[in-house]
Design a protein around this motif. Structure first.
Motif, PDB file in Angstrom:
ATOM      1  N   GLU A  73      49.231  51.053  69.710  1.00  7.26           N
ATOM      2  CA  GLU A  73      48.876  50.269  68.525  1.00  7.26           C
ATOM      3  C   GLU A  73      47.369  50.217  68.307  1.00  7.26           C
ATOM      4  N   GLN A  74      46.573  50.379  69.380  1.00  4.10           N
ATOM      5  CA  GLN A  74      45.121  50.321  69.265  1.00  4.10           C
ATOM      6  C   GLN A  74      44.495  51.699  69.061  1.00  4.10           C
ATOM      7  N   SER A  75      45.338  52.714  68.884  1.00  3.58           N
ATOM      8  CA  SER A  75      44.823  54.066  68.651  1.00  3.58           C
ATOM      9  C   SER A  75      43.998  54.118  67.372  1.00  3.58           C
ATOM     10  N   LYS A  76      42.966  54.908  67.396  1.00  2.00           N
ATOM     11  CA  LYS A  76      42.107  55.069  66.215  1.00  2.00           C
ATOM     12  C   LYS A  76      42.848  55.757  65.070  1.00  2.00           C
ATOM     13  N   THR A  77      43.978  56.387  65.379  1.00  8.33           N
ATOM     14  CA  THR A  77      44.771  57.013  64.315  1.00  8.33           C
ATOM     15  C   THR A  77      45.708  56.008  63.665  1.00  8.33           C
ATOM     16  N   ASN A  78      45.819  54.820  64.244  1.00 13.62           N
ATOM     17  CA  ASN A  78      46.729  53.798  63.727  1.00 13.62           C
ATOM     18  C   ASN A  78      45.983  52.963  62.697  1.00 13.62           C
ATOM     19  N   LYS A  79      45.873  53.495  61.492  1.00 10.08           N
ATOM     20  CA  LYS A  79      45.050  52.880  60.456  1.00 10.08           C
ATOM     21  C   LYS A  79      45.873  52.518  59.219  1.00 10.08           C
ATOM     22  N   ASP A  80      45.328  51.607  58.420  1.00 16.06           N
ATOM     23  CA  ASP A  80      45.920  51.305  57.120  1.00 16.06           C
ATOM     24  C   ASP A  80      44.830  50.843  56.165  1.00 16.06           C
ATOM     25  N   ILE A  81      45.222  50.447  54.954  1.00 17.17           N
ATOM     26  CA  ILE A  81      44.239  50.109  53.916  1.00 17.17           C
ATOM     27  C   ILE A  81      43.685  48.694  54.062  1.00 17.17           C
ATOM     28  N   GLY A  82      44.237  47.917  54.964  1.00 17.12           N
ATOM     29  CA  GLY A  82      43.677  46.595  55.230  1.00 17.12           C
ATOM     30  C   GLY A  82      44.120  45.496  54.290  1.00 17.12           C
ATOM     31  N   PHE A  83      45.132  45.789  53.465  1.00 18.30           N
ATOM     32  CA  PHE A  83      45.692  44.756  52.587  1.00 18.30           C
ATOM     33  C   PHE A  83      47.104  45.161  52.184  1.00 18.30           C
ATOM     34  N   LYS A  84      47.857  44.197  51.637  1.00 18.65           N
ATOM     35  CA  LYS A  84      49.220  44.453  51.185  1.00 18.65           C
ATOM     36  C   LYS A  84      49.357  44.095  49.719  1.00 18.65           C
ATOM     37  N   VAL A  85      50.283  44.781  49.057  1.00 13.02           N
ATOM     38  CA  VAL A  85      50.499  44.548  47.626  1.00 13.02           C
ATOM     39  C   VAL A  85      51.988  44.408  47.340  1.00 13.02           C
ATOM     40  N   GLY A 106      45.801  37.801  45.141  1.00  5.35           N
ATOM     41  CA  GLY A 106      45.891  37.527  43.709  1.00  5.35           C
ATOM     42  C   GLY A 106      45.173  38.558  42.862  1.00  5.35           C
ATOM     43  N   ASP A 107      44.247  39.322  43.460  1.00  6.66           N
ATOM     44  CA  ASP A 107      43.608  40.419  42.717  1.00  6.66           C
ATOM     45  C   ASP A 107      44.677  41.416  42.298  1.00  6.66           C
ATOM     46  N   GLU A 143      46.991  54.597  50.166  1.00  8.86           N
ATOM     47  CA  GLU A 143      46.195  55.254  51.206  1.00  8.86           C
ATOM     48  C   GLU A 143      45.809  56.682  50.834  1.00  8.86           C
ATOM     49  N   LYS A 144      46.567  57.310  49.937  1.00  5.64           N
ATOM     50  CA  LYS A 144      46.321  58.705  49.576  1.00  5.64           C
ATOM     51  C   LYS A 144      45.170  58.864  48.564  1.00  5.64           C
ATOM     52  N   TYR A 145      44.697  57.764  47.998  1.00  2.00           N
ATOM     53  CA  TYR A 145      43.711  57.836  46.911  1.00  2.00           C
ATOM     54  C   TYR A 145      42.327  57.394  47.362  1.00  2.00           C
ATOM     55  N   ASN A 146      41.351  57.681  46.511  1.00  2.00           N
ATOM     56  CA  ASN A 146      39.950  57.391  46.845  1.00  2.00           C
ATOM     57  C   ASN A 146      39.430  56.116  46.192  1.00  2.00           C
ATOM     58  N   THR A 147      39.706  55.978  44.884  1.00  2.00           N
ATOM     59  CA  THR A 147      39.096  54.879  44.130  1.00  2.00           C
ATOM     60  C   THR A 147      40.148  53.873  43.671  1.00  2.00           C
ATOM     61  N   LEU A 148      39.861  52.621  43.943  1.00  2.00           N
ATOM     62  CA  LEU A 148      40.750  51.519  43.594  1.00  2.00           C
ATOM     63  C   LEU A 148      40.151  50.748  42.424  1.00  2.00           C
ATOM     64  N   TYR A 149      40.929  50.543  41.369  1.00  2.00           N
ATOM     65  CA  TYR A 149      40.471  49.767  40.211  1.00  2.00           C
ATOM     66  C   TYR A 149      41.150  48.398  40.247  1.00  2.00           C
ATOM     67  N   ILE A 150      40.319  47.366  40.279  1.00  2.00           N
ATOM     68  CA  ILE A 150      40.789  45.998  40.500  1.00  2.00           C
ATOM     69  C   ILE A 150      40.419  45.096  39.328  1.00  2.00           C
ATOM     70  N   GLU A 151      41.375  44.244  38.962  1.00  2.00           N
ATOM     71  CA  GLU A 151      41.089  43.170  38.010  1.00  2.00           C
ATOM     72  C   GLU A 151      41.245  41.848  38.765  1.00  2.00           C
ATOM     73  N   ASN A 152      40.177  41.040  38.785  1.00  2.00           N
ATOM     74  CA  ASN A 152      40.255  39.785  39.517  1.00  2.00           C
ATOM     75  C   ASN A 152      40.767  38.657  38.628  1.00  2.00           C
ATOM     76  N   ASN A 153      40.774  37.444  39.162  1.00  2.00           N
ATOM     77  CA  ASN A 153      41.312  36.299  38.423  1.00  2.00           C
ATOM     78  C   ASN A 153      40.472  35.916  37.206  1.00  2.00           C
ATOM     79  N   TYR A 154      39.264  36.465  37.124  1.00  2.00           N
ATOM     80  CA  TYR A 154      38.392  36.199  35.969  1.00  2.00           C
ATOM     81  C   TYR A 154      38.477  37.320  34.940  1.00  2.00           C
ATOM     82  N   ARG A 155      39.468  38.214  35.116  1.00  3.86           N
ATOM     83  CA  ARG A 155      39.709  39.355  34.221  1.00  3.86           C
ATOM     84  C   ARG A 155      38.576  40.375  34.273  1.00  3.86           C
TER      85      ARG A 155
END
Length: 418
Positions: A73-85, A106-107, A143-155
């Motif tokens: 579980e502590q392997s450097k290959t055991n990675k993720d995006i650091g959030f859930k949706v 909420g983002d 995880e397969k993509y590079n750029t994430l487009y986010i809209e926050n609670n203030y639009r």
């Protein structure tokens, strides 16, 4: 090394996997084999890339009850995006933030590399499997993509490049807490062992012996063994004897020599970790079953049929909270609980993972682990598939769940009206 491991994975999937006869010809290993060789020749193949290639190959079998991971579980290959949706309409709402501190719960994820969620849904239909938005799993796709487009609670719309983080280790929760003067909540995030549940019951006997209301939250239950929740059954059913029929869970095991050896090894490891004598005896019976049938292929397991539960007066009312993140033994628990007159299930249908179940893991060099199902439900022969246990009260997932525990509030209101 990589190509040898891949070839063994293919051999397991085509011979040892419980669904190999049903899905013969579904996989296309040659194109993955070619990709591995090409990347290896170019010195562009590492453990992380290899894990992703294997999991992409496994998608051919359309079975969410299998996966290939880093063993440590502590392997450097055991990675993720650091959030859930979670998806609602054509937006992915951030439901939980672990390591990705640039986001908040909420983002709203509105695009990946300028592709909208609707466009991504069509492109990744194979990975998403389930067309119902609230049941889709998006993290591995993001995880397969590079750029994430986010809209926050203030639009406000912002974008940033995705990073991969070390996965946070799973922390099991087996707890009982008081919600009000006559209601307790029991949270169970897995059924890996009966020991935690035994401890809860033993240390709360007085509370449970005259409790009015109990809520059992298995919305995030990762499954395990149905033997682990046997101690809960007397609480679930009304006073007196109740006959439970489990014919819908009759199964055949595909007992190749390799699977038998892995099963026996895994069962003995479980024996070493538990102090529950009944569970140890159950494991002993399973070990004998695999020893006696090693190499015989599909063998009927003497399960299903009827068994008797001696119920109890208390708790008088029970609510089970369920969701699509509850699967395997969690599916079975919700199914059995739903048959009791004093239980109501609230939430969303469970994962429905038991067409092919009883996972075992094959490890390679302390680096990789393949988890694959070894049993097959007999009901598949009649065209009956496990689509999850439907709740008595369905609660659609919406972004409001990020502001309050809507399911819990409905459960508490339900109990007040009883």
């Amino acid at each position: 090394m990589y190509i040898d491991i891949f070839n063994e994975v293919v051999d397991i999937m085509q011979n040892d996997y419980a669904g190999h006869k049903d899905k013969q010809g579904w996989d296309s290993p040659d194109r993955y084999r070619e990709n591995i060789r090409e990347l290896s020749n170019q010195h562009q193949l590492d453990d992380y890339t290899f894990i992703n290639i294997i999991n992409d190959y496994l998608l051919d079998f359309k079975d969410p009850h299998m996966f290939f991971i880093a063993k440590d579980e502590q392997s450097k290959t055991n990675k993720d995006i650091g959030f859930k949706v979670r998806r609602f309409n054509d937006v992915l709402y951030v439901t939980e933030v672990m390591s990705e501190t640039r986001l908040n719960a909420g983002d709203r994820v509105i695009a990946l590399d300028k592709l909208t969620v609707s466009e991504l849904s069509l492109k990744h239909k194979r990975e998403l499997r389930d067309e119902i938005p609230e049941r889709q799993r998006w993290e591995n796709i993001i995880e397969k993509y590079n750029t994430l487009y986010i809209e926050n609670n203030y639009r406000e719309v912002t974008s940033f490049n995705l990073k991969l983080y070390d996965k946070q280790q799973y922390t099991p929760i087996h707890s009982l807490e008081k919600l009000n003067h006559n209601t307790f909540n029991m949270t169970l995030t897995d059924f890996f062992s009966p020991d935690p549940i035994e401890k809860i019951i033993a240390s709360n006997q007085e509370r449970l012996s005259d409790l009015e209301n109990l809520i059992i939250d298995v919305r995030q239950n990762r499954g395990g063994s149905d033997s682990s929740f046997e101690q809960l059954l007397p609480l679930l059913f009304p006073e007196g004897k109740t006959i439970i029929n489990l014919d819908n869970y009759k199964m055949d095991f595909n007992i190749t020599k390799r699977t038998a050896d892995l099963q026996i090894k895994g069962l003995k490891s479980l024996q070493d970790k538990t102090t529950d004598t009944s569970f140890k005896e159950s494991l002993d019976n399973m070990i004998t079953f695999f020893q006696d049938n090693s190499g015989k292929g599909f063998v009927s397991f003497e399960n299903g049929g009827e068994f008797e539960v001696e119920g109890s007066e208390f708790p008088k009312n029970i609510i089970v909270l369920a969701d699509a993140y509850c699967g395997s033994a969690g599916d079975i628990f919700v199914d059995i609980a739903s048959r009791s007159a004093k239980v109501a299930v609230i939430g969303r249908p469970t994962a429905g993972l038991n067409d092919y179940s009883n996972l075992i893991n094959k490890d390679w060099e302390e680096k990789f682990s393949l988890y694959y199902p070894t049993s097959r439900m007999v009901s598949l022969d009649s065209g009956i598939k496990d689509t999850g246990v439907k709740p008595d009260t369905y609660v659609k997932w919406t972004p409001e769940h990020l502001q309050a525990d809507i399911d819990m509030n409905i459960a508490l209101n339900f109990l007040e009206e009883r």
